[in-house]
Design an enzyme around this catalytic site. Structure first.
Site, short mmCIF file in Angstrom:
data_model
loop_
_atom_site.label_atom_id
_atom_site.label_comp_id
_atom_site.label_asym_id
_atom_site.label_seq_id
_atom_site.Cartn_x
_atom_site.Cartn_y
_atom_site.Cartn_z
N HIS A 136 -2.25 -1.99 0.40
CA HIS A 136 -3.44 -1.30 0.62
C HIS A 136 -4.54 -2.44 0.94
O HIS A 136 -4.51 -3.48 0.59
CB HIS A 136 -3.65 -0.51 -0.43
CG HIS A 136 -3.87 -1.05 -1.76
ND1 HIS A 136 -5.18 -1.85 -2.13
CD2 HIS A 136 -3.00 -1.51 -2.81
CE1 HIS A 136 -5.13 -2.55 -3.37
NE2 HIS A 136 -3.63 -2.25 -3.86
N CYS A 158 0.44 -4.48 -6.73
CA CYS A 158 0.02 -4.04 -5.49
C CYS A 158 -0.03 -5.28 -4.52
O CYS A 158 -0.64 -6.29 -5.07
CB CYS A 158 -0.56 -2.84 -5.08
SG CYS A 158 0.01 -1.38 -6.22
#
Length: 206
Positions: free
Chosen positions: A166, A182
């Site tokens: 992301h 992440c």
């Protein structure tokens, strides 16, 4: 063999052995692509890219791998993400990765993609950071959202891994280990990766 400005010889071979990869020098660098822009009604701020190490600027590199074009290889040790291109090349992006205790590795696939996604902090994160409770129903997409301009959702045979590729408004975190697991990219880079990566693409996290 050498990875320009970073690793040489055997050290590189050991780092990328799990993916059967090796890298060489840069053939094109996109340092000028981090200016402000409008994107789907939102303003993406410019990044003071001169403050980010040059090796983390998006660039096309020679990349020898057995993986098919369209595969994503994430080298968490060196803070690089590679999008495999045909003819022995790849797009290389600088990334931020999970801090100690939050690392993840394995093979997954992109199950879905989202533009300016809603971010919902997991219950365990809210437990560590109670101030996030206000977003337990989801933080709307936008320039300050933790997922940035785009998100690619990683699934494996067990379903949703909970991990994402992301964007981030925190450009200064690129090249560092400070996320909750992440893989984060600068917003201009995740927009570029999003345009290249397809749902179903293989993702290898080393």
């Amino acid at each position: 063999m050498r990875l320009k400005g970073i690793l040489t010889g055997a050290a590189l071979a050991l780092t990328l052995a799990a993916a059967g990869c090796s890298t060489f020098g840069s053939t094109q660098i996109f340092t000028s692509d981090y200016t402000a822009r409008r994107d789907l009604g939102y303003q993406v701020p410019s990044i003071p890219i001169y403050k980010v190490e040059r090796k983390y600027h998006r660039q096309i590199v020679s990349y020898d791998t057995a993986e098919a074009p369209g595969t994503i290889v994430v080298d968490t040790s060196n803070k690089f993400l590679y999008f495999v291109l045909p003819e022995g090349r790849a797009v290389r992006y600088g990334i931020g990765v999970g801090r100690q205790g939050f690392e993840w590795k394995g093979t997954a696939r992109i199950a879905r993609k989202a533009e300016w996604p809603v971010w919902t902090p997991p219950a365990e994160m809210i437990g560590r950071q109670p101030e996030l409770v206000k977003w337990r129903g989801g933080m709307p997409g936008g320039p300050q959202n933790a997922l940035g301009a785009r998100a690619l959702y990683l699934y494996n045979k067990g379903g949703d891994t909970g991990y994402r590729l992301h964007g981030t408004p925190e450009w200064f975190s690129i090249g560092k280990a400070m996320s909750s697991g992440c893989i984060r990219l600068m917003n201009q880079d995740i927009i570029d990766l999003y345009s290249r990566a397809e749902v179903g693409a293989k993702v290898i996290v080393m």
